[in-house]
Design a protein around this motif. Structure first.
Motif, PDB file in Angstrom:
ATOM      1  N   SER A 137      -1.824  17.900 -46.662  1.00  0.00           N
ATOM      2  CA  SER A 137      -0.872  17.045 -45.960  1.00  0.00           C
ATOM      3  C   SER A 137      -0.688  15.775 -46.783  1.00  0.00           C
ATOM      4  O   SER A 137      -1.542  15.413 -47.597  1.00  0.00           O
ATOM      5  N   GLU A 169      -2.972  11.874 -36.770  1.00  0.00           N
ATOM      6  CA  GLU A 169      -3.654  11.541 -38.012  1.00  0.00           C
ATOM      7  C   GLU A 169      -3.134  12.396 -39.167  1.00  0.00           C
ATOM      8  O   GLU A 169      -2.453  13.388 -38.958  1.00  0.00           O
ATOM      9  N   ASN A 170      -3.549  12.037 -40.360  1.00  0.00           N
ATOM     10  CA  ASN A 170      -3.206  12.854 -41.519  1.00  0.00           C
ATOM     11  C   ASN A 170      -3.809  14.237 -41.350  1.00  0.00           C
ATOM     12  O   ASN A 170      -4.991  14.372 -41.036  1.00  0.00           O
ATOM     13  N   GLY A 185      -0.728  12.579 -46.316  1.00  0.00           N
ATOM     14  CA  GLY A 185      -1.716  11.510 -46.261  1.00  0.00           C
ATOM     15  C   GLY A 185      -2.986  11.882 -47.002  1.00  0.00           C
ATOM     16  O   GLY A 185      -3.597  11.052 -47.681  1.00  0.00           O
ATOM     17  N   ASN A 186      -3.370  13.112 -46.900  1.00  0.00           N
ATOM     18  CA  ASN A 186      -4.579  13.541 -47.594  1.00  0.00           C
ATOM     19  C   ASN A 186      -4.387  13.560 -49.096  1.00  0.00           C
ATOM     20  O   ASN A 186      -5.313  13.308 -49.860  1.00  0.00           O
ATOM     21  N   GLU A 238       8.356  11.453 -41.608  1.00  0.00           N
ATOM     22  CA  GLU A 238       8.043  10.170 -42.241  1.00  0.00           C
ATOM     23  C   GLU A 238       9.164   9.620 -43.117  1.00  0.00           C
ATOM     24  O   GLU A 238       8.974   9.358 -44.295  1.00  0.00           O
ATOM     25  N   HIS A 287       3.835   6.807 -39.516  1.00  0.00           N
ATOM     26  CA  HIS A 287       2.530   6.201 -39.300  1.00  0.00           C
ATOM     27  C   HIS A 287       2.661   4.725 -38.965  1.00  0.00           C
ATOM     28  O   HIS A 287       1.681   4.032 -38.760  1.00  0.00           O
ATOM     29  N   ILE A 309      -0.236   7.039 -44.825  1.00  0.00           N
ATOM     30  CA  ILE A 309      -1.597   7.184 -44.330  1.00  0.00           C
ATOM     31  C   ILE A 309      -1.657   6.760 -42.867  1.00  0.00           C
ATOM     32  O   ILE A 309      -1.004   5.799 -42.460  1.00  0.00           O
ATOM     33  N   ASP A 310      -2.409   7.514 -42.085  1.00  0.00           N
ATOM     34  CA  ASP A 310      -2.437   7.211 -40.659  1.00  0.00           C
ATOM     35  C   ASP A 310      -3.216   5.923 -40.392  1.00  0.00           C
ATOM     36  O   ASP A 310      -3.963   5.437 -41.250  1.00  0.00           O
TER      37      ASP A 310
END
Ligand SMILES: Nc1ncnc2c1ncn2[C@@H]1O[C@H](COP(=O)(O)OP(=O)(O)OP(=O)(O)O)[C@@H](O)[C@H]1O
Ligand SMILES: Nc1ncnc2c1ncn2[C@@H]1O[C@H](COP(=O)(O)OP(=O)(O)OP(=O)(O)O)[C@@H](O)[C@H]1O
Ligand SMILES: [Mg+2]
Ligand SMILES: [Mg+2]
Lengths: 295, 329, 493, 329
Positions: free
Chosen positions: C390, C35-36, C392-393, C163, C195, C419-420
């Protein structure tokens, strides 16, 4: 340009402090007046903010304006000596004002103030005004040879006269700087009998600081160079400004005039004109009061 | 989770304490060297003379935080002072010596400051020219103009008017003179604007990343313009305090104020490239700069020729104190 | 070959990695998913020598090593492609690729050789940008290709890719994966995150799954399918990715005619109703981003725009916002967020007026941040700088920031980049919810699945023009045909 | 795709032509105002006097490109000039007047320049202090030191030595004087280093994004340090040319050179915040600045008090020419 027109170059330091401002004014005024009087004369006036710029100006006058005469008030003596010598070599007439070049015999005409004399007159006045001795503080100008000569002259004159110099700082011939320095002198020394401000611009700042502090131990402030407001106060008998020492910025006008006359007349004036520093007192102040001058 | 950011706070703490520590050290040194140093007179002197640069430096903090720069403030002050004196002198014959003339003079100073600031700002934001160049240009222009207005010499305020006007510099309330009061008010307002208003946030955002600010609907050009206009206005206010002190203006007025103001801002911890600014730090910076001069005048164990060297060394040291030993990453 | 043994990493008192073990083997692609904020990027940075571990060991060929800096790691043949762009924007493509390892002839640079080599690398990646283009003028995907070329240049034994495909289209991804396979076959050890689980399934030989800074699963990739991966990552059973399309289009919110962004797009027109999600598809470089930036006053543009029936003129983004139109950028790092500021300042920047009661109400800001952290599941230290979140966050925060301005019409450019999969699902649900609240939404996306799964209608662009509009149940094939121009395949520019 | 990038080249073209155009306009104006303007004498004068600032500005281009700044160059030049004169004068009694003394003087200038540059660079890179503060500090220090060395007055080179040394400024080859030759060499080398060496690229990379440069194994601190050291060395070289011209040094030497050098760099199109620099542009910038001064001496239709205003206006206009009407995005 017809062959009759003669070009006179005038190179002076820029108006970065009061005296120089007065000198700029007199130079400009003289140029305007003479251009009117002598249509066959053309003037180039350049002001420089540092010695290198002044050398540039003089080079430009030779290379692009073919000057027949140069009136120069050197920013500093040494750096200007070579370049002025080059102008001389091109056959032009040279008038040097105020600060002599570091080599003799270049100039045709020398109009100058007397810096050691300026300091000496001030010192002698101090000694005479305080026969029982006293404590003074001194504000100096921008660190330059001129300033050194004046201070040396002053110190020589008060030698052995029981006058104690509490402190000396550079006020850079600047009102604001002098104000600040004087404020700090006042904080530092509880008892000061007199101040040698050595310049009327600095005297303005010194007086402001004294007035603000409300101190009454200081009996008088001796400025210098004869700024009109200060001469007026002496003339009016102000006890704080009992005297002044001249160092007329108008000497530049004298020099320009003499040079111009020399250009249009068959027998140019040459030689040295030393304009000595004179003590201005309430008795003779009227003679030295020029209400129209900006200085 | 709460103490997660420990390394950050530690560093921040040093940058916070650093300037204060430098100031305290200077004060202690001063007190040891001269007993009059902490006397009321000297303290008010120092604060009052800090006011000019201080008021300007508060404005400069916003300009720099928003990623700008203004080199013209010193000559702008000289020009405004000259203009103000000319206008007031010319009104004396018709309006007589009185408060109204002085009020007109003050209004002229504020308007001229605002106009000069706006002009800088418009050239920078509308034409998109580097602030360094625009304000270098206007620095030359204003300096020239005041020389020209004064005919190379000094412009002096009418003598009677000056006596009337003087209390604005020398007078005050309860022994605190007006420049100190005005300075304090400007600082408090500045601190509030910087920390707690949208304008302050927007300045920091623009200085930090102009693109991001633009994409976040910040009116970048307007905020920028406002920083310059506000600085101009503050220069006007500083001039209003300055003129009554000696009642004159010349081409030497305000010389190098820009450098002092910028130095104060940066000593105070604001980042020269923009994005982060603090007004209280600027105040500390101004005080440090003024105190160095004061200390050097109060003591005399070095040649006055070397004053500049000591000043330079202390400035660097004051900033060294802000680092925690480690070069920035 | 390169391995982490019981590695932990703390930032201040917070430990973000707890005893991670991971081992790369030559000639294998090792995928790292999670996950993120699970700690993937941090793990990778430690492996490539960009950060030291707080405890534990990095071992190269069985021997423990401590890289003092990335230069040493690089000298050992380890190189890394960062999640965020790591290019000097003012330099050209060629200058960036050779930065730090310029080819020289005597004391001078051997420019022809570097240019030739750059060309060759870019050709391998089928990327058509000129070597002397300044990087700041490139699109995101081209930047990514440059980034990849930069890594390829360094003859690597270990290639770490964080990524790399996030900003790439499917075609470009395929090219990249082909390169990765070639490297693998040549014996390089590759560590790869994404992701996009289909890619992972496609390329990975080995697989490690992380959750909250711990390795929760590791083994042969073939033992996991996409569904299992997703479940292992999120730690719970995952339902359908896309929400049901229950749109009830209302009045016309946005009507655009003849929108032209000089140099990028021509005569774009469409209408958008309240409650509707309009997808915009197209190849990279088709000018979607620029078109909508033009619409929102971020670029010079001409055209006829009506918002809720009213003809408007938008020259600046703040004018757009005042009309209830907001654009959420695809480029979070340079256009979206202030990396050197905290979460709170970033969150409220766009909607500061809401918190402005003369002075800014910091308490209300904090509450808004609490809300955003809860709504968007933003993980990470609340007091951190945004640059330390991170990837994604960061994206979630950007989302929260734009929505805080409460726009009536939202243009979302690449909404789920980085994003995850778990969060993606939440995002999609959120976008649908926004629509059902009566907002009008444009979603620009290079992920075909995303457009198809989310949009009520799909606009396809090609070379700056709209080439067609499709309904909710468009097929990927139909979109591709329109995006490429029906008759020709990838015509030369 | 081809027409997508069209706006970029157009903009670049204007920023390339802009400074050249400004220079050409100035030259045309000069030629119209005075027939001697394009005369050999005036042209060589202008070029020779550009050399000091020019040589320094080339170094400044690298410093600024790498995201730095140096305010100390003017006082550094004054200090080096003073030191050089003192050393040479003190050697005359033992070594006599001759070439060796001058060579020693030159060596002193080069070493002192290099040392001063290194010192700035070390403080900036090792202690991580803002370049603005470090060099503001060293500016004060060097200015003070030269005043102190000269005891408040002027340091003059021994008269005989000066005659011997003068050809270094006034002499030359085939009518081209040495300063022009040295300036040209420095510019050509600078241009090559900036465009065609790894060092030049690394400077731009650091100024553009320090983090990226670091991640790409660029030795950031060393490159930075080198830019300051190189600038110091160039200040030394400029001083070697300067001393024979005026034969003296005082606290007024090199006043505001830093501002002129930075202005020249920026007029030339280098970005103040770093990341992009061009040496040839700097040369144009220096020539524009020198020409403005020269032009103002060619005619006298304005009050000399207003020279500064005209100068300021032309500087801003020269930069306006570089924009294509549109404010930057
Ligand atoms: N320099 C730093 N300072 C403080 N915290 C950090 C720093 N770098 C990373 N973190 C924190 O470490 C955690 C793991 O981050 P990391 O970037 O490794 O996640 P990730 O798995 O790559 O996530 P994503 O999929 O979003 O890229 C996050 O909570 C992040 O906030
Ligand atoms: N600032 C810029 N200056 C010049 N050209 C640019 C700039 N930004 C992008 N381009 C070019 O414009 C074209 C379109 O940009 P872009 O790739 O962003 O379009 P897009 O359709 O939005 O694609 P995506 O959003 O998928 O990246 C590309 O060829 C790109 O290289
Ligand atoms: Mg990551
Ligand atoms: Mg896009």
């Amino acid at each position: 340009q017809d062959g009759e027109t003669k070009v006179i170059g005038v190179s002076i330091p820029a108006a970065t402090h009061g005296w120089a401002g007065g000198m700029n004014y007199f130079a400009q005024a003289a140029v305007d007046r003479l251009e009117e009087t002598y249509p066959q004369l053309d003037f180039v006036l350049a002001t420089a903010s540092d010695p290198a710029k002044q050398v540039n100006d003089i080079e430009d006058m030779v290379a692009t304006r073919n000057i027949d005469a140069l009136v120069v008030l050197p920013f500093e003596s040494e750096p200007l000596t070579g370049p002025v010598q080059n102008v001389k070599a091109s056959g032009a007439w040279i008038t040097v004002v105020d600060r002599g070049l570091s080599q003799d015999g270049i100039e045709d005409l020398y109009v100058a103030g007397d810096n050691p004399g300026f300091g000496r007159v001030a010192g002698e006045y101090m000694a005479q005004a305080m026969p029982d001795g006293g404590k003074i503080v001194v504000l100096r100008g921008i660190p330059t040879t001129i300033d050194n000569e004046r201070v040396e002259g002053f110190q020589a004159a008060i030698e052995g006269k029981n006058i104690e110099v509490l402190g000396m700082e550079h006020g850079d011939w600047n009102r604001d700087k002098a104000f600040t320095v004087m404020q700090d002198f006042l904080s530092k020394y509880p008892q000061i009998d007199a101040v040698w401000a050595s310049d009327d611009d600095m005297a303005v700042g010194v007086l402001g600081a004294i007035e603000a502090a409300g101190r009454d131990d200081i009996k008088f402030v001796l400025g210098g160079a004869g700024m009109k407001e200060m001469v007026k106060r002496t003339m009016d008998g102000d006890a704080m400004i009992p005297a002044n020492v001249t160092y007329p910025p108008a000497m530049i006008a004298t020099a320009i005039e003499l040079t111009a006359v020399g250009m249009v007349s068959p027998a140019p004036v040459s030689g040295d004109f030393i304009i000595g520093s004179v003590l201005v007192t309430p008795d003779n102040a009227e003679t030295y009061y020029y209400p129209d001058s900006p200085f | 989770m709460t103490d997660a950011a420990a390394p950050a706070p530690r560093r921040i703490r040093m940058t916070v304490i650093g300037p204060i520590l430098a100031l305290v050290l200077l004060v202690v040194a001063g007190a040891l060297m001269n007993p009059n140093f902490l006397g009321w007179d000297n303290v008010t002197n120092v604060l009052a003379r800090s006011a000019f640069i201080g008021i300007i430096a508060v404005g400069m903090t916003f300009v720099i935080t928003a990623g700008g720069l203004d080199l013209s403030v010193g000559s702008m002050a000289a020009f405004i002072a000259g203009l103000m004196i000319l206008v007031m002198n010319s009104l004396v014959p018709t309006m007589g010596v009185g408060i109204p003339v002085i009020l007109v003079g003050m209004a002229v100073a504020l308007l001229a400051g605002l106009a000069a600031g706006l002009l800088n700002g418009i050239l920078i934001t509308r034409l998109g020219i580097e602030a360094f160049i625009v304000t270098l240009g206007s620095m030359g222009i204003y300096r020239s103009l005041v020389t020209w207005l004064a005919d190379g010499g000094t412009l002096s305020l009418d003598f009677n008017l000056r006596s009337l006007y003087q209390p604005v510099y020398y007078g005050g309330i309860a022994g605190i003179t007006w420049p100190i009061i005005v300075f304090a008010v400007v600082v408090v307002l500045g601190e509030i604007v910087m920390r707690s208003t949208a304008f302050g946030r927007h300045c920091a955002a623009i200085g930090s990343n102009e693109q991001v600010a633009k994409y976040s609907s910040v009116r970048v050009d307007r905020v920028r313009l406002t920083t310059y206009a506000a600085l101009g206005l503050l220069v006007g206010i500083a001039t209003i305090m300055y003129v009554p002190r000696l009642g004159s203006a010349s081409s030497a007025t305000g010389m190098l104020w820009e450098l002092e103001a910028i130095a104060a801002v940066i000593i105070g911890g604001t980042v020269l490239k923009g994005g982060f600014g603090r007004v209280w730090g600027t105040v500390i910076g101004v005080l440090i700069l003024t105190l160095i001069g004061n200390l050097l005048n109060l003591t005399d164990f070095v040649s006055p020729y070397l004053n500049g060297a000591i000043q330079g060394a202390i400035i660097v040291l004051a900033v060294v104190l802000q680092r925690d030993g480690k070069a920035r990453a | 070959m390169l391995a982490l043994k019981n590695v932990s990493r703390s930032f201040g008192p917070i430990e973000v990695l707890h005893g991670v073990d991971i081992a790369l083997r030559p000639g294998r692609v090792h995928a790292l998913i999670g996950e993120n904020g699970a700690g993937k990027s941090t793990t990778m940075k430690i492996m490539a020598g960009y950060q030291p571990p707080s405890s534990g060991q990095v071992a190269l060929d069985g021997r423990p090593v401590a890289f003092a800096d990335m230069g040493q790691a690089e000298a050992q043949g380890i190189s890394m492609i960062h999640q965020e762009f790591n290019l000097a924007e003012q330099l050209t493509v060629e200058q960036n690729i050779f930065l730090g390892r310029e080819l020289k002839r005597g004391p001078l640079l051997d420019k022809p050789a570097m240019r030739a080599r750059t060309r060759e690398l870019l050709d391998r990646l089928e990327c058509r940008v000129a070597p002397d283009r300044v990087v700041s003028t490139l699109s995101n995907s081209d930047k990514q290709m440059v980034e990849i070329a930069k890594a390829l240049l360094r003859d690597t034994r270990v290639l770490v890719m964080d990524e790399p495909t996030a900003v790439l289209t499917r075609a470009e991804t395929a090219i990249l994966l082909r390169q990765v396979r070639a490297l693998r076959d040549a014996g390089t050890a590759v560590l790869f995150t994404s992701h996009k689980l289909d890619e992972v399934e496609d390329i990975a030989d080995d697989l490690t799954i992380m959750r909250d800074g711990r390795v929760v699963w590791t083994g042969e990739a073939s033992r996991m399918d996409q569904h299992a991966m997703a479940n292992a990552m999120v730690g719970r059973e995952k339902s359908d990715l896309f929400p049901a399309k229950v749109s009830t289009p209302g009045e016309v919110a946005l009507e655009v005619r003849d929108l032209t962004v000089p140099g990028f797009s021509h005569d774009v027109g469409f209408t958008l109703r309240r409650g509707e999600i309009l997808g915009v598809a197209g190849l990279i470089g088709s000018g979607r981003t620029e078109t909508f930036e033009g619409l929102c006053g971020l670029r010079p543009a001409t055209g006829d725009v009506r918002i809720f029936g009213e003809s408007v003129r938008i020259d600046h983004p703040w004018q757009a916002q005042a009309l209830g139109l907001c654009y959420l950028t695809e480029d979070r790092k340079t256009r979206g967020l202030l990396l050197s500021k905290g979460l709170r300042e970033n969150l409220t920047l766009q909607a500061l007026a809401k918190f402005d009661r003369g002075l800014i109400d910091t308490g209300a800001e904090e509450r808004a941040l609490d809300q955003a952290i809860a709504d968007f599941d933003i993980r990470g230290d609340r007091a951190a700088l945004v640059g330390n979140l991170s990837g994604g966050n960061q994206q979630k925060l950007l989302f929260a920031k734009t929505l805080l301005a409460d726009p009536r019409i939202i243009v979302i450019d690449e909404p789920t980049r980085g994003i995850d999969i778990g969060t993606k699902q939440q995002m999609y649900a959120l976008i649908r919810k926004l629509a059902s609240e009566g907002r009008a939404i444009v979603v620009i996306s290079s992920e075909m699945q995303e457009v198809i799964g989310l949009a009520d209608r799909i606009l396809v662009m090609r070379h700056g023009r709209v080439t067609g509009e499709l309904g909710a149940n468009a097929t990927e094939d139909a979109i591709v045909k329109l995006a490429m121009g029906v008759a020709t395949e990838r015509e030369p520019a």
